[in-house]
Design a protein around this motif. Structure first.
Motif, short mmCIF file in Angstrom:
data_model
loop_
_atom_site.label_atom_id
_atom_site.label_comp_id
_atom_site.label_asym_id
_atom_site.label_seq_id
_atom_site.Cartn_x
_atom_site.Cartn_y
_atom_site.Cartn_z
N GLY A 29 7.79 15.52 74.92
CA GLY A 29 8.76 14.99 73.01
C GLY A 29 7.87 15.22 71.78
O GLY A 29 8.67 15.11 70.89
N GLU A 30 6.68 15.15 72.49
CA GLU A 30 5.64 15.43 71.05
C GLU A 30 5.82 16.68 70.18
O GLU A 30 6.02 17.90 71.38
N MET A 31 5.57 17.09 68.77
CA MET A 31 5.09 18.28 68.68
C MET A 31 4.32 19.13 69.05
O MET A 31 2.90 18.50 69.28
N LEU A 32 4.54 20.78 69.57
CA LEU A 32 3.70 21.18 69.82
C LEU A 32 2.45 20.74 69.39
O LEU A 32 1.10 20.92 70.23
N HIS A 33 2.15 21.53 67.94
CA HIS A 33 1.22 21.27 67.15
C HIS A 33 0.15 20.29 67.39
O HIS A 33 -1.22 20.45 66.83
N GLU B 233 3.85 17.56 58.17
CA GLU B 233 3.45 16.39 57.77
C GLU B 233 4.29 15.48 58.41
O GLU B 233 5.48 14.31 57.99
N PRO B 234 4.16 14.42 59.34
CA PRO B 234 5.06 13.54 60.38
C PRO B 234 5.15 12.28 59.87
O PRO B 234 6.36 11.46 59.64
N LYS B 235 4.83 11.94 58.92
CA LYS B 235 5.16 10.50 57.90
C LYS B 235 5.67 11.47 57.47
O LYS B 235 6.80 10.34 56.62
N PRO C 74 10.64 17.10 60.94
CA PRO C 74 9.54 18.82 60.76
C PRO C 74 11.26 19.77 59.83
O PRO C 74 12.42 19.30 60.17
N VAL C 75 10.72 20.56 59.09
CA VAL C 75 11.63 21.25 58.30
C VAL C 75 11.27 22.56 58.38
O VAL C 75 12.17 23.12 58.41
N GLY C 76 10.16 22.99 59.59
CA GLY C 76 9.87 24.29 59.42
C GLY C 76 10.29 25.67 58.73
O GLY C 76 10.66 26.08 58.42
N ALA C 77 9.66 24.97 57.14
CA ALA C 77 10.60 26.00 56.43
C ALA C 77 8.99 26.91 55.31
O ALA C 77 8.84 28.00 55.33
N CYS C 78 7.74 26.40 56.09
CA CYS C 78 6.77 27.38 55.41
C CYS C 78 6.23 28.41 56.28
O CYS C 78 6.33 29.85 56.05
N SER D 183 5.47 25.87 66.35
CA SER D 183 4.86 25.06 66.30
C SER D 183 4.91 23.15 66.15
O SER D 183 4.90 22.34 66.73
N CYS D 184 5.25 23.66 65.05
CA CYS D 184 5.58 22.25 64.11
C CYS D 184 6.78 21.21 64.63
O CYS D 184 6.68 20.03 64.08
N SER D 185 7.77 21.88 65.17
CA SER D 185 9.07 21.25 65.08
C SER D 185 9.46 22.08 66.48
O SER D 185 10.83 21.49 67.21
N THR D 186 8.11 22.63 67.90
CA THR D 186 8.95 22.22 69.27
C THR D 186 8.45 21.23 69.58
O THR D 186 6.97 21.12 69.79
N PRO D 187 9.02 20.61 71.05
CA PRO D 187 8.66 19.87 71.37
C PRO D 187 8.24 20.08 72.73
O PRO D 187 8.66 21.12 73.47
N VAL D 188 7.55 19.44 72.84
CA VAL D 188 6.31 20.36 74.30
C VAL D 188 6.82 20.00 75.68
O VAL D 188 7.71 18.63 75.81
N ARG D 189 7.30 21.05 76.39
CA ARG D 189 7.73 20.61 77.57
C ARG D 189 6.32 20.95 79.11
O ARG D 189 5.76 21.17 78.58
N ASP D 190 6.82 20.31 80.23
CA ASP D 190 5.55 20.01 80.88
C ASP D 190 5.41 22.37 81.34
O ASP D 190 6.98 22.66 81.64
N GLY D 191 4.78 22.51 81.78
CA GLY D 191 3.86 23.53 82.43
C GLY D 191 4.38 25.30 80.75
O GLY D 191 4.30 26.29 81.70
N MET D 192 3.77 24.13 79.87
CA MET D 192 5.63 25.76 78.59
C MET D 192 3.90 25.59 78.89
O MET D 192 2.51 25.32 79.11
#
Ligand SMILES: Cc1cc2nc3c(=O)[nH]c(=O)nc-3n(C[C@H](O)[C@H](O)[C@H](O)COP(=O)(O)O)c2cc1C
Ligand code: SF4
Ligand code: FES
Lengths: 825, 441, 208
Positions: A20-24, A40-42, A46-50, A66-75
């Protein structure tokens, strides 16, 4: 967040991450740096704008952010393939299409993410030859922050701060497309108590601080970590120092304390330390400069004269300073009269119960609590960073908020239940609440009770001002805590918002009239004292005032307090200090109180001081000297140690470390905590083995400190005059030297203002802006009317600590009722 | 070849706008049947089997999308009818709402039934003020008649329908931007995933469909999927209301079976270019679709699959014809200007790429560019495609890229000749009004 | 939803230090959600916005309709009008201005009461949209309370070149008809009746 461990492959490397944490973020821990601007997680989701963080994920045709993609097992992820490099350099080139290439003259130059990322990931040179967009060059977004819109890369950070963190919703994006710019409603200056954070967030030179612009360049500064002691939040700060002088204050992210934010008080407050009014060396009555030796001798003489008839009130002080002051009183003079509260507070046994480790909440508990009760304080004014923390809990964790205060707070809008009891009515309210929690009823407290009753975890953020109502308020609070079984619940407990920055540290260091170091029972501690008629239990601040006026006390030592501005009943204090034979002041600034002193000693600021403080949640933190002490200022621990020595009592303190060592020896539950343990992040003593040494409520019984008789809860007493209103007062975030002695903040200095309910205003024929006289038997002050929807009928509110028309002039021990009379429209 | 009118049937009759008129042609019978006699899943199955593809641009199966929403109750689910129609060349939804609002309302009500939705919105572009008034009136009538609101036809099913006017922003047609706009925010697209079917309006599962798509629903549920598949091609079943404009004699909306020859649409129905002129190129599916040259496109069947195979797309089914007088570089500039003006500004490649492209194309038509600039124009389009938050950026990059690729010679010629002309930016346009200014009916 | 009040409610309209910023007028600092008694919002506007809010599950959804209401009342989204709507909706004026400024049809600067939008997009451009816009500009003078602007595709390419006049569509228009239309607007009469979109038949004629 699910804590499940999973594995993925980034650039051929196996990386372990939490589901569930972000790929970045996962990549970062795998030492793979993915450039970002908007992420900026704080700032929330994420807005995925830039689009800077695009990466290749096997099985997905398009590049993903990668800022908005949650990691999955085996990715399986690639961050440096040609496809990714192409995207990254394309995005950098696009960002520079409208960004001026003026790094050499830009204030951000040298510490600019855009500069770094362009060099690291960019195409090298831009093919853009056309005109860049034009905006008026830097204009003020606020009196403190300049905005250069040509440099803005529209990363959304600043506006998200305004919307998702401070929630002031003032800073917005205006217009659309590449015409978009950051601005405010109707071009008005962005004035909000946390707005300085946007200069830390801006990844380019678009938002810069007027107090820092062109004052230094990255290569001739250094950063020094310390703790802000301008309010009880004790946020961790990093001073930007040049030539041994503070040029800037940055947040030093500590999730346990401040979440990496600062209020503008902490960010810009340091500018006042250079003020004219700063006490730069010791002096004697009549302003005469004096050598340290003379001053200390004079002070010792005065204290000796007072002997057991001396008293000390400690406010802005480190733990060590507080510890030394109470030793001077108790051991050198045999006087038990030490306090660290502006009027009075609970008795020792109540204090011991309030501070019990099982019952004390830590700041982080706010994040995880199901329900939060804000009681008798407006965090925005008294501990600003908690305001943000509570907003975050509501926004991100769906925590339910209940507010119970005299006056509407900044948090009311997000509260599930907000109740405003009459000034002085906390005791009554709390006892109702306790009842209602035990068996539901339809009383005032029912809404609040609803929010708290079935919550799995409850954090109560309470203002110690309710103690002004007397012991009863605190026993009632303890009763509420018992009804909620807070001591047994996870992420639950009491978190105090004291009036004094280091209130907890000072009382733990022994600065209470009826408790010595470690809240020890003085009736036992003092048996060692040789001096005759030493009473085991001393006087509280309020009593000290009375005793000075009556002559019962002769000498008073005021350490970092200014009674004539900050304590209730200004006239009484004036009489007291005039009657006193000797007033000895340790003060940062010259003020009405120092004018009455026979000896004045200079205080160090949190940029100069070396010492420890204790956060209201029990976290010991270290204040480190970052800047040089102006004038002839000496470390205060040394001054106190020497003063004690001259009084014939050797404290054995010869250095800051030895002062700290003496403190940890004297306070059982600080025992064994070292400077290393405190480190840069601090340590809660409740989280160490010494927790076991906390005083037990049971042993606290006995001893005649019952002199703090818990008087009956202050009911809505009958009004002397029909149209009288019950007066409530509060300390505004901006009242005092922080704005008066601080040019950049002067515009924030609040004018005295009486806040009224709409019905009362109508009844009295008043409207916002009217000039009025607010009177209470004889005394009166001038104020402007501010009509407020959410002020409850029959009450009105004034500011304390203002330069003129200070509401403390109207206050006595208990709630007062005032009449309001129009003087001008 | 004549039109095949299903959605535009009886559309010439002004009375069709009223509930009475619509019912006179058998309107709302299907809604009554569906609500009274059919199970939600039966309706949904019918829609899925019909193979109806979205008419808003993406061409995704309507029934499949509806089936992505979680079944059953519990959560609040929403339906948003996308009536933002702002893509240059598209004006079919306007016609459908203006002439037959109840057909759309009936379609919405039936789709809502199929997906168990209780709250629906029609997001109509603010410029369509008179069409919005017509919808407001029709919705009021439908409430009155018990086809909307609480306990529809005594079936204990509720449906609230609100007509929500936009305020002028093409991006709000993008489904997630539409959701933000409907939530009262600036119309910025959202990150996907999560997709609207899972987490859309107010965080609830949301079905978003185009006006024409939903207008098809009553006909499918009334006559059945098999009947519907009798029209059009296998992969593009049904009819399509095609908006034809630009260099043709009879611009307007024509409803035809999908798959008829494109030449038939442009020359047969729309009358082709004016006397003595030929088609040079055309956008087959609105300004977002890569232009096709006459040779490439005229003889293709007008279907989703054929257009995709030709490297373009059917999109919203809007044909813009450029005859031999139209300067392609100028057309590219107009296209780029539109997307530059409409870019929401949230993501970098679209915000900066569109404005940079406009600046370069302006230099091209002013004759202030070099052939190397054309390479940069082309590469900037490449740098945009696939890198944006939504596909608005691609919607410029693909047609502009295609024009530079297919008409490079003409770009170079314009650069060479335009030099210094004051009217450089507007030369070479079709003159003369279209023929069919039919008398008022 | 997030708290609509934020920090600073007890520091309303802070005066701004002249030393740092001369241009600022003290009582004009950014503000929180205005309280209703602080703005004098016409009753009908308040009722309209309250009714609009009631149509949506979340009151914020009414922001575009509310801004339409403000614009209909004042001709454009005036700062005062925005403050009034903000007070009724319990959002900050900044929030509403941000929304308004995103959309082409909501004006945050003064414009004429009559609004003429001429399409200059592809299909209209091909048929003389630019010339039509010129003609409308030439036909209006500064005295006129008429706002003429070029516009992106209005969704009426079938009547190119076309214009939207006070939110009704007209086309195809000859450049000469611009003059006529403007005069009719001045005179308050019906505008180009025979060119109204509503009057057009389907190009393919009645059903076969
Ligand atoms: C920039 C942009 C603009 C769009 N405009 C519209 C539009 O005006 N109307 C529409 O129905 N779909 C539009 N779409 C497509 C929608 O995102 C969505 O795919 C469609 O409404 C789904 O409905 P459908 O499946 O019935 O076609 C647009 C997409 C993009 C990227
Ligand atoms: S001003 Fe700075 S922080 Fe704000 S959007 Fe622009 S670049 Fe980002
Ligand atoms: S950091 Fe991922 S899009 Fe900005």
């Amino acid at each position: 967040m699910s804590g499940k461990e999973i594995n993925l492959i980034i650039d051929g490397r196996e990386v372990t991450a939490t589901e569930g944490e972000m790929l970045h973020d996962a990549a970062k821990r795998g030492d793979v740096e993915i450039p970002v601007f908007c992420y900026e997680p704080k700032l929330g989701e994420p807005v995925g704008a830039c689009r800077m963080c695009l990466v290749e994920i096997e099985g997905i045709p398009k590049l993903q952010t990668s800022c908005s993609t949650p990691v999955r097992d085996g990715m399986v992820v690639h961050t440096r393939t040609d496809q990714v490099k192409h995207a990254q350099s394309a995005v950098v080139e696009f960002l520079l299409v409208n960004h001026p290439l003026d790094c050499p003259v830009c204030d951000k130059g040298g510490e600019c993410p855009l500069q770094d990322i362009s060099i690291g990931w960019g195409p090298g040179k831009s093919r853009m030859t056309d005109q860049k967009r034009h905006f008026e060059k830097p204009i003020e977004l606020s009196p403190l922050v300049a905005i250069d819109r040509e440099r803005c890369i529209l990363c959304y950070r600043c506006v998200r701060f305004s919307q998702e963190v401070a929630e002031d919703e003032q800073l917005q994006l205006l217009e659309r497309g590449d015409r978009t710019f950051v601005g405010t409603f109707d071009d008005r200056p962005y004035v909000a108590p946390f707005h300085g954070n946007i200069t830390d967030l801006c990844p380019v030179g678009a938002l810069t601080s007027y107090t820092y612009r062109f004052r230094a360049r990255p290569w001739d500064i250094e950063q020094a970590g310390s703790v802000c002691t301008l309010c009880p939040s004790q946020c961790n700060v990093s001073f930007t120092v040049r030539d041994e002088q503070v040029k800037r204050v940055l947040a030093r992210d500590n999730a346990e304390v401040d979440d990496g934010w600062l209020c503008d008080r902490g960010r810009y407050g340091f500018e006042m330390f250079g003020a004219e009014e700063r006490v730069r060396g010791p002096r004697l009555r009549g302003g005469g400069e004096a050598s340290w030796e003379q001053a200390i001798a004079k002070a010792a003489e005065a204290l000796k004269a007072g002997g057991a008839k001396s008293a000390a009130i400690v406010g802005d002080a480190s733990n060590e300073e507080g510890y030394l002051v109470q030793r001077i009183m108790r051991e050198a003079l045999g006087s038990p009269n030490v306090d660290s509260r502006p009027s009075r507070g609970p008795s020792r046994e109540t204090q011991v119960r309030l501070d019990h480790p099982d019952l004390s909440a830590k700041v982080r508990d706010i994040d995880n609590a199901d329900a939060i009760l804000v009681l008798g304080t407006d965090p925005l004014h008294s501990s600003p960073i908690l305001d943000l923390r509570i907003r975050k809990a509501i926004r991100r964790n769906g925590a339910k908020l209940a507010v119970a205060t005299e006056q509407p707070t900044a948090l009311d809008g997000g509260a599930t239940a907000a109740t405003h009891y009459a000034p002085g009515g906390a005791t009554l309210f709390l006892s109702e609440l306790a009842n209602c929690l035990r068996l539901p009823n339809e009383g005032h407290a029912s809404d609040v009770a609803e929010v708290l009753r079935d919550a799995g975890s409850v954090a109560i953020v309470w203002g110690d001002r309710i103690a002004r109502e007397g012991e009863g308020a605190l026993t009632a609070l303890l009763d509420v805590a018992a009804a909620l079984t807070l001591d047994a619940k996870e992420n639950s407990g009491l978190l105090e918002v004291p009036e004094f920055t280091n209130a907890r540290g000072l009382r733990e260091a022994g600065c209470l009239p009826d408790a010595g170091p470690g809240l020890s029972d003085t009736s036992r501690a003092l048996t060692t004292i040789s001096v005759e008629n030493a009473r085991p239990v001393g006087m509280a601040t309020e009593e000290i005032r009375g005793a000075l006026e009556s002559g019962e006390l002769k000498t008073v030592l005021l350490f970092g307090v200014d009674p004539l501005r900050d304590f209730p009943d200004t006239q009484a204090w004036d009489r007291a200090l005039t009657a006193a034979n000797h007033v000895i002041c340790f003060s940062t600034f010259e003020n009405a109180t120092t004018a009455k002193a026979s000896v004045v000693f200079p205080l160090e600021t949190h940029a100069e001081k070396d010492g420890t403080v204790s956060h209201p949640d029990g976290r010991l933190q270290r204040v480190r000297p970052s800047a040089s002490r102006p004038g002839d200022i000496r470390p205060n621990w040394g001054v106190l140690a020497e003063l004690s020595l001259v009084l014939g009592h050797d404290t054995g303190v010869s250095s800051q470390p030895s002062a700290f060592a003496a403190l940890t020896e004297a306070v059982p539950f600080y025992a064994g905590i070292t400077d290393a343990d405190i480190g840069g992040r601090g340590i809660r003593w409740q989280d160490t083995p010494t927790r076991a040494n906390a005083p037990k409520p049971d042993e606290a019984s006995g001893t005649g400190s019952s002199k703090h008789s818990s008087e009956a809860p202050a009911e809505g007493f009958e009004d002397p005059v029909p149209e009288a209103l019950t007066l409530g007062t509060y300390r505004d975030l901006w009242a005092g030297p922080i704005t008066e002695l601080n040019p950049p903040l002067r515009f924030l200095a609040p004018q005295q203002r009486v806040e009224l309910s709409i019905p009362d205003a109508d009844r009295l024929g008043l409207k916002s802006g009217d000039e009025v006289k607010v009177a209470q038997n004889g005394t009166s002050i001038r104020a402007r009317v501010a009509v407020r929807e959410r002020v409850s009928e029959g009450t009105c509110f004034l500011l304390e600590g203002t330069a003129e028309a200070n509401a403390n002039a109207l206050l006595g021990g208990s709630p007062v009722s005032v009449t309001i009379e129009k003087t001008a429209g | 070849m004549p039109e095949t009118r299903m959605l535009l049937k009886n559309a010439e009759d002004p009375a069709l706008r009223t509930l009475a008129g619509y019912k006179g042609y058998g309107g709302y019978a299907t809604l009554e049947k569906a609500y009274r006699e059919l199970e939600a899943d039966e309706v949904l199955k019918e829609l899925e089997e019909s193979g109806l593809r979205g008419r808003g641009g993406a061409g995704f199966s309507m029934g499949k999308k509806a089936s992505f929403l979680p079944r059953g109750g519990g959560v609040d689910k929403y339906l948003c009818c996308n009536a933002d129609e702002s893509e240059p060349g598209a004006f079919k939804d306007r016609e459908l709402m203006q002439r037959n609002p109840h057909q759309l309302i009936e379609g919405i009500a039936i789709a809502a039934l199929a997906a168990g939705i209780g709250h629906a919105f029609i997001f109509i572009r603010g410029e369509y003020d008179s069409q919005a008034d017509i919808l407001d009136a029709a919705v009021a009538e439908a409430y009155e008649a018990g086809y909307l609101g609480k306990d529809i036809l005594g079936t204990h099913r509720d449906l609230e329908l609100v007509v929500h006017r936009g305020a002028g922003a093409y991006i709000c047609g993008e489904e997630t931007a539409l959701l933000d706009a409907l939530e009262g925010k600036r119309g910025n697209p959202r990150l996907k995933p999560p997709f609207p079917a899972v987490q859309g309006l107010y965080g609830g599962p949301t079905l978003i469909n185009n006006v024409e798509t939903l207008s098809n629903v009553p006909h499918i549920v009334n006559h059945g999927a098999e009947w519907f598949k009798g029209f059009g091609t296998e992969q593009s079943p049904g009819t399509k209301v095609v908006s034809i404009s630009g260099g043709v004699r009879r611009p307007g909306n024509y409803e035809v079976e999908l798959g008829i020859p494109t030449r038939e649409l442009i020359y047969g129905l729309a009358g082709g270019p004016a006397e003595g002129h030929e088609v040079k190129a055309f956008y087959p599916g609105g300004s977002s679709s890569p232009v096709l040259t006459a040779e490439e496109g005229l003889d293709l069947p007008y279907s989703f699959e054929a257009m995709a195979a030709a490297g373009s797309m059917l999109g919203s089914g809007s044909i813009i014809v450029a005859d031999d007088r139209v300067s392609i570089p100028h057309m590219a500039l107009r296209t780029a200007r539109f997307y530059h003006h409409e870019s929401c500004g949230k993501c970098t490649p679209c915000r900066e790429g569109t404005n940079w492209t406009v600046k370069m194309l302006e230099r091209v038509v002013r004759g202030e560019a070099t052939p190397m600039d054309l390479d940069i124009v082309a590469s900037v389009q490449e740098n945009i495609i696939g890198h944006c938050l939504c596909v608005l950026g691609d919607s410029m990059a693909m047609p502009v890229g295609a024009m530079v690729r297919k008409f490079r010679g003409e770009f170079e010629q314009v650069m060479a000749e335009a030099g210094g002309r004051p009217d450089a930016e507007r030369i070479a346009v079709v003159q003369g009004a279209p023929e069919t200014l039919g008398a008022a009916t | 939803m997030s708290p609509v009040d934020g920090p600073g409610i007890s520091n309303p309209n802070l005066p701004v230090d002249q030393a740092l910023t001369e241009r600022r007028i003290p009582d004009r600092s950014s503000e929180q959600v205005p309280e209703l008694h602080e703005v004098d919002c016409p009753a009908e506007l308040r009722e309209r916005i309250e009714q609009l809010m009631s149509r949506y599950p979340d009151r914020k959804s009414a922001s575009i309709p509310a801004l339409w209401a403000v614009q209909r009342l004042y001709g454009w989204c005036t700062p005062e009008g925005i403050r009034q709507a903000a007070a009724v909706m319990r959002v900050t004026p900044a929030y509403l201005e941000s929304v308004a400024s995103f959309y082409d049809l909501l004006h945050t600067d003064p414009v004429g009461t009559h609004k003429v939008a001429v399409c200059t997009n592809i299909s209209c451009w091909m048929r003389g949209g630019d010339e039509l816009l010129d003609a409308f500009r030439a036909a209006t003078s500064d005295e006129d309370d008429i706002f003429v602007t070029g516009f992106e595709c209005l969704g009426a390419c079938d009547i190119a070149p076309m214009a939207s006049i006070d939110e009704r569509y007209f086309g195809p228009l000859e450049a000469a008809e611009a003059q006529t239309a403007i005069e009719q607007l001045r005179g308050g009469g019906e505008v180009l009746p025979e060119k109204a979109l509503e009057k057009r038949p389907l190009p393919g004629g009645p059903d076969a």
